[in-house]
Design a protein around this motif. Structure first.
Motif, short mmCIF file in Angstrom:
data_model
loop_
_atom_site.label_atom_id
_atom_site.label_comp_id
_atom_site.label_asym_id
_atom_site.label_seq_id
_atom_site.Cartn_x
_atom_site.Cartn_y
_atom_site.Cartn_z
N PRO A 1 0.82 -1.22 0.00
CA PRO A 1 0.00 0.00 0.00
C PRO A 1 0.85 1.27 0.00
N GLU A 2 2.10 1.17 0.50
CA GLU A 2 2.95 2.37 0.56
C GLU A 2 3.23 2.95 -0.82
N LEU A 3 3.05 2.15 -1.87
CA LEU A 3 3.26 2.67 -3.22
C LEU A 3 2.11 3.58 -3.65
N GLY A 4 0.97 3.42 -3.02
CA GLY A 4 -0.16 4.30 -3.29
C GLY A 4 -0.81 4.07 -4.65
N ILE A 5 -0.79 2.82 -5.12
CA ILE A 5 -1.42 2.54 -6.41
C ILE A 5 -2.93 2.43 -6.21
N THR A 6 -3.68 3.24 -6.93
CA THR A 6 -5.14 3.14 -6.84
C THR A 6 -5.74 2.61 -8.13
N ASN A 7 -5.04 2.83 -9.24
CA ASN A 7 -5.52 2.35 -10.53
C ASN A 7 -4.32 1.78 -11.26
N PRO A 8 -4.38 0.50 -11.62
CA PRO A 8 -3.18 -0.12 -12.22
C PRO A 8 -2.84 0.41 -13.60
N ALA B 1 -2.80 3.77 -14.08
CA ALA B 1 -2.30 5.12 -13.81
C ALA B 1 -1.11 4.98 -12.88
N LEU B 2 0.03 4.70 -13.46
CA LEU B 2 1.23 4.46 -12.65
C LEU B 2 2.24 5.57 -12.89
N ASP B 3 2.66 6.22 -11.78
CA ASP B 3 3.75 7.17 -11.95
C ASP B 3 5.05 6.36 -12.04
N GLN B 4 6.14 7.03 -12.30
CA GLN B 4 7.38 6.33 -12.59
C GLN B 4 7.77 5.36 -11.47
N ARG B 5 7.60 5.82 -10.19
CA ARG B 5 8.01 4.98 -9.06
C ARG B 5 7.15 3.71 -8.99
N GLN B 6 5.84 3.91 -9.16
CA GLN B 6 4.92 2.77 -9.11
C GLN B 6 5.19 1.82 -10.30
N PHE B 7 5.42 2.43 -11.44
CA PHE B 7 5.69 1.64 -12.65
C PHE B 7 6.95 0.80 -12.48
N ASP B 8 8.01 1.45 -11.96
CA ASP B 8 9.27 0.73 -11.76
C ASP B 8 9.09 -0.46 -10.82
N ALA B 9 8.26 -0.26 -9.79
CA ALA B 9 8.03 -1.35 -8.84
C ALA B 9 7.34 -2.52 -9.53
N ALA B 10 6.34 -2.19 -10.38
CA ALA B 10 5.63 -3.26 -11.10
C ALA B 10 6.57 -3.99 -12.05
N VAL B 11 7.42 -3.21 -12.74
CA VAL B 11 8.37 -3.82 -13.68
C VAL B 11 9.35 -4.72 -12.94
N THR C 1 -6.06 2.19 -21.80
CA THR C 1 -4.76 2.57 -22.32
C THR C 1 -4.10 3.59 -21.39
N PRO C 2 -2.93 3.27 -20.85
CA PRO C 2 -2.24 4.24 -20.00
C PRO C 2 -1.77 5.44 -20.82
N ILE C 3 -2.01 6.64 -20.30
CA ILE C 3 -1.56 7.86 -20.98
C ILE C 3 -0.84 8.74 -19.97
N PRO C 4 -0.09 9.74 -20.43
CA PRO C 4 0.69 10.57 -19.50
C PRO C 4 -0.18 11.22 -18.43
N GLN C 5 -1.41 11.61 -18.78
CA GLN C 5 -2.31 12.21 -17.80
C GLN C 5 -2.94 11.08 -17.02
N CYS C 6 -2.58 11.00 -15.74
CA CYS C 6 -2.99 9.84 -14.94
C CYS C 6 -4.51 9.66 -14.97
N VAL C 7 -4.96 8.46 -15.33
CA VAL C 7 -6.40 8.24 -15.46
C VAL C 7 -7.07 8.08 -14.10
N ASP C 8 -6.27 8.07 -13.02
CA ASP C 8 -6.91 8.01 -11.69
C ASP C 8 -7.19 9.42 -11.17
N GLY C 9 -6.91 10.43 -11.98
CA GLY C 9 -7.28 11.79 -11.62
C GLY C 9 -6.16 12.59 -10.97
N ARG C 10 -5.02 11.95 -10.67
CA ARG C 10 -3.91 12.72 -10.07
C ARG C 10 -3.40 13.75 -11.07
#
Lengths: 335, 396, 290
Positions: free
Chosen positions: B213-220, B222-232, B367-376
């Motif tokens: 939960p510390e990564l703060g992912i709410t929508n898979p 809409a991943l910022d770089q840190r969240q994305f790197d963790a998933a990768v 489709t993931p796009i630069p504008q986070c689809v979770d609203g951030r």
């Protein structure tokens, strides 16, 4: 095993069948040490097969092969003290002339320095000094032929087998090489067994000739014996032009052409007839004469001072043919 | 097409073709975009005699896979439109096939639909020409993956979740968590399988959303770089245990049959097929929830057979056919009346059709796009192009 | 007959103009070669300098070298490129080693009357579909499949899906392309050369080493051009039996969908590799036996 009795090659009861066809149908033959021996015959007569059996490329269906008194019938080519000069030379295209010549020595682990020296000497003996670095593709037919010769001779085999070695050369070169080959054989003293379909070549070069026909030997003898006293009609016909009439035969060059009514000579035979055809050969002219008694004789006359128009005028003329009786030879009908 | 040169020639020709295609849409900074100006067809003409479809396996069945499963033949008889189908294994494949210009309609998932709309490959759909549209669950109409600015770009087909399948005879205890495919010291090393598409990165993100939960992912998606790197990183670690990746469903069936794969992500239809072949497998929805799809039949903007395509969109979403497809594929139907037509009367309840709350648990492909689809708005999210590159690197 | 004489005149005119004759003969194939073949290669290279819209994947024709920069900077591309070259090289070596004895048998040892039949037999795998063969191998290599069963008594296992399987399957698929040139090369090898070698004292192995191999080497190189370039371009075998591994063909295939310019840039890698290989092979003189 027979002892080394001065016989280089001895073939006994040799037979070779390819499927239903019998290429060699019972051959017995002895080639003496140091001989220049020709196997003469038309294509398909079995002479090349016999050569290949001696070399070890073919195994006979029956019979034995002895080389210098040692039986080698079932031995592989590399276990026999013979070398072969192939009709198409069979030079290794990826090797230089020197590598080709030294190949046999290298296999026998002759040291490198000696290899070079012997290869150079062999090349020199066939008058190709300086060709060491060339590739076979860069040589003329005659040069390749000599390299093939050098490649075989450098191994100093007991017997050298030559399969129509001059067949691919043009006439002039062939005549030169005939003399050269003969000289070479005399100087190295190796037994040469030589396959040819060219009677002229066989007569010119050989010490003895075996005439092959249908897988058998028709006659073995010196060139003079073969030519002057052919044993069978086939030999008579194949070696030189034969005149076969009523059981005897006479060579064309022995016959003189005279005017009808010339005075008779003792010890001579004669026949009258009409000239049917005149063939101008440059140095000589061949007259084909229909005899009054039936049959036909060919007479050969040197063009001592006659020219082409003169001899052509003979066609249709009545002539008398005359020859000395000692030139008659009887031929036994072969079975 | 196997010599290198030949495939390169093919690529070259393709390049030529795409180079001559239309100019793409402009994407606005807020993530919304204006699709190329296209207008929907106003009336329906006579059928053109055939229709060319791109579909997921199991969506367009003509009885050749199973004689009892056939909703294409009646359609052909009724409309005179001969159906030609091309089965695609991933959304990316569908997008590409649509760009070839040879197809009339596609069963696009949410991660393909917007791309098709933005590029002008998908045309607006006149829903008045599709009678079945009236019976579609309202919760599926004019959603962000099938419409732009209140204009419908297709007819909803159905929706479902990506499941976890395992060999009941080889995997014990029965898995209830995606942890089974992500744990580093898995006893099923080299026998785990995963879906071969960049969108699978979302599966890892979904798992991390619950377990880290510390990564703060709410929508898979809409991943910022840190969240994305963790998933990768999680997927790179998973690779060591993967036997093979699949995108061809027959390949997955054969791998489960031989036991080369015993555990991994799947679709319900694959599990059904495998069970049909007497392979001892079971598919479950793990505790963390799952990624999933919500599919829409979309029309090619330059379709050669638009009337037949309209007829097909109506047919496949009609109550009876939609029920057949849903039961065969193992997904919730989009047509609410389909629930009355299923052979298993509990089917819609089992698949929670129309149950909006349940489907909160499903993260539909987007489709993931630069504008986070979770609203951030304070961070930039990693766009799909980078997902593609990362997927290449994950497989190594 | 006026038409006849016109035809004769035309034939005569053509006969006197060999260049025109040659031009007419080659016009169609040359157009094909230039437009379809070299043209598409040119477009491929050109499109490698374009980019895509990150959202719609549509090609955007703006000049950039980013794709090549990505190729050079991201380690995964280097890894995959080297892996692909390694696979292609391994396939080529395996095929050469397997094909040589087979071709020796079909071209030199077998009865001449049987040789055409043997060659046809060797070609029969080419009659079957690529996919069928690849999927057959998927079954053979499967866990508990025929290979496991066959190797079981020896205490060995099937290599399973992975790079080893890919090399195995590619080597199987391209083997005929190696056997054929070697068979043709050996058939052209004059039999007299083998006799001559034996005559000069060489045993069989020595003849093979000193005469057959050096002479057939250009044929092996010619065959290797096929096996190497076919392996380098393949992506299907990897998908079917490659397990989790990927080769350059897979990267191209994956990107053709979404990032055509990158795929094009990737596509230049095997082209360059094969060109370099062809140059190297040309030095051996092998292209003459292609």
């Amino acid at each position: 095993m027979a002892a080394d009795d001065g016989t280089a090659v001895r073939l006994t009861g040799l037979r070779k069948a390819f499927g239903a066809t019998e290429a060699v149908a019972g051959v017995d033959l002895e080639v003496r040490d140091g001989e220049f021996f020709a196997m003469l015959g038309p294509s398909g007569s079995g002479k090349t097969t016999v050569l290949r059996i001696i070399a070890g490329f073919e195994e006979p269906t029956a019979g034995t092969v002895e080389l210098a008194g040692r039986e080698v019938t079932r031995l592989a080519p590399f276990e026999r003290d013979v070398n072969t000069v192939f009709q198409d030379y069979a030079l290794f295209p990826h090797m230089t002339v020197e590598q080709n010549i030294a190949y046999g020595l290298k296999i026998r682990k002759v040291p490198k320095a000696e290899r070079r020296e012997r290869a150079h000497a062999a090349l020199s003996s066939v008058r190709l000094d300086g060709y060491e670095r060339r590739r076979p593709a860069q040589l003329s037919g005659g040069q390749r032929q000599r390299v093939a010769l050098a490649r075989a001779l450098v191994n100093r085999p007991r017997v050298l087998l030559l399969d129509e070695p001059l067949g691919a050369l043009d006439l002039k070169l062939r005549e030169e090489m005939q003399v050269e080959l003969k000289q070479l054989q005399r100087s190295v003293g190796i037994t040469f067994v030589f396959v040819t379909h060219d009677q002229q070549e066989a007569l010119t070069m050989s010490d003895r000739i075996a005439v092959f026909n249908h897988g058998r030997i028709e006659q073995v003898g010196t060139p003079a014996e073969i030519y002057e006293r052919p044993a069978t009609p086939f030999v008579a016909g194949f070696v030189g032009t034969s005149n076969l009439t009523n059981g005897f035969s006479v060579r064309p060059e022995k016959i003189r052409i005279l005017a009808e009514g010339s005075p008779a000579e003792s010890e001579h035979d004669e026949a009258a007839g009409t000239v049917a055809e005149v063939v101008y050969l440059g140095e000589s002219t061949r007259f084909i004469v229909d005899l009054d008694s039936g049959g036909r004789l060919t007479a050969l006359r040197q063009n001592l001072d006659a020219d082409a128009t003169e001899v052509a005028a003979y066609r249709g003329r009545r002539v008398l043919l005359r020859w000395h009786r000692r030139h008659n030879f009887a031929v036994v009908q072969s079975t | 097409m196997r010599s290198a040169l030949k495939s390169l020639v093919a690529i070259g020709v393709l390049a030529l073709a795409t180079a001559c295609s239309s100019t793409p849409a402009k994407t606005a900074p807020d993530g919304s975009f204006t699709p190329p100006k296209l207008t929907a067809q106003q009336s329906l003409g006579a059928g053109e005699g055939q229709v060319n479809l791109i579909a997921w396996a199991g969506y367009v069945e003509n009885g050749s896979d199973d004689p009892k499963v056939d909703w294409v033949t009646p359609f052909q008889k009724q409309t005179g439109c001969q159906v030609n189908v091309k089965v695609a294994g991933t959304s990316d494949e569908m997008v590409n096939l649509m760009k070839s210009g040879q197809y009339d309609a596609v069963s696009a998932s949410g991660d393909a639909s917007l791309r098709l709309i933005a590029s002008g490959d998908a045309a607006p759909v006149n829903t008045d020409l599709v009678p079945s549209y009236q019976d579609i669950f309202p919760s599926l109409k004019l959603q962000k993956w099938n419409s732009v600015n209140g204009v419908a770009y297709g007819i909803p087909h159905g929706y479902g979740a990506n499941l976890l399948m395992y060999r009941t005879d080889k995997v014990s205890p029965a898995p209830t968590s995606w942890g089974a495919v992500f744990q580093p010291d898995s006893p099923y090393k080299s026998h785990i399988t995963a879906y071969d598409s960049p969108i699978y990165i979302a599966d890892a993100a979904l798992y991390l959303a619950k377990t880290k939960p510390e990564l703060g992912i709410t929508n898979p998606y809409a991943l910022d770089q840190r969240q994305f790197d963790a998933a990768v990183a999680l997927l790179k670690q998973q690779r060591a245990n993967v036997g093979e990746y699949w995108s061809d469903y027959l390949k997955e069936v054969s791998a489960f049959k031989s036991g080369d794969s015993v555990l991994g992500t799947t679709w319900q239809v694959i599990a059904n097929t495998a069970q049909g072949e007497q392979i001892p497998v079971k598919a479950v929805l793990p505790d963390e929830g799952a990624t999933g799809w919500s599919d829409t039949w979309m029309l090619y903007s330059k379709a050669a057979h638009p009337n037949c395509a309209y007829k097909w969109m109506d047919w496949i979403t009609s109550a009876k056919t939609n029920a057949q497809v849903a039961e065969y594929f193992g997904e919730a139907p989009a047509n609410q009346k389909a629930c009355d037509n299923t052979s298993d009367k509990n089917f819609c309840a089992e698949y929670h059709a129309g149950d909006a709350a349940y489907y909160q648990k499903i993260a539909f492909w987007t489709t993931p796009i630069p504008q986070c689809v979770d609203g951030r708005r304070n961070v930039k999210c990693v766009p799909y192009a980078d997902w593609v590159q990362a997927w290449t690197a994950i497989k190594g | 007959m006026t038409t006849d004489s016109a035809g004769r005149r035309l034939a005569g005119a053509l006969h006197r103009r060999p260049r025109l004759r040659l031009g007419l003969l080659l016009a169609a194939p040359l157009t094909w070669l230039l437009v379809a073949y070299l043209g598409s290669l040119a477009v491929l290279f050109l499109s490698a300098f374009w980019t895509t819209d990150p959202f719609t994947s549509d090609v955007v024709r703006s000049w950039t070298t980013d794709n090549f920069r990505t190729l050079l900077s991201a380690p995964v591309y280097r890894t995959v490129a080297l892996r692909s070259l390694g696979v292609a090289a391994a396939v080529t070596v395996i095929d050469a080693v397997v094909a040589l004895p087979i071709a020796c048998y079909t071209a030199l040892v077998a009865k001449p009357s049987r040789r055409p039949l043997l060659v046809v037999a060797l070609l029969t795998p080419l009659w079957a579909s690529y996919l069928v063969k690849a999927y057959a191998w998927r079954i053979i290599l499967a866990n508990g499949g025929p290979l496991d069963w066959a190797l079981g008594p020896l205490g060995l296992h099937s290599p399973g899906y992975g790079l080893t399987a890919v090399i195995l399957v590619l080597a199987y698929l391209w083997l005929p392309y190696m056997i054929l040139p070697i068979h043709a090369g050996l058939e052209q090898l004059p039999a007299n050369l083998l006799d001559a070698s034996a005559d000069l004292g060489a045993r069989t192995w020595r003849t093979v080493r000193s005469v057959v191999l050096p002479m057939v080497l250009p044929s092996v190189a010619a065959g290797s051009v096929f096996t190497f370039s076919l392996s380098l371009g393949d992506y299907l075998a990897v998908q079917i039996v490659g397990g989790r591994s990927q080769l350059i063909g897979n990267l191209i295939y994956a990107n053709v969908t979404l990032n055509l310019p990158l795929a094009a840039a990737l596509g230049t890698v095997p082209v360059v590799a094969i060109l370099l290989y062809l140059l190297a092979v040309r030095r051996s003189g092998a292209l003459r036996s292609l």
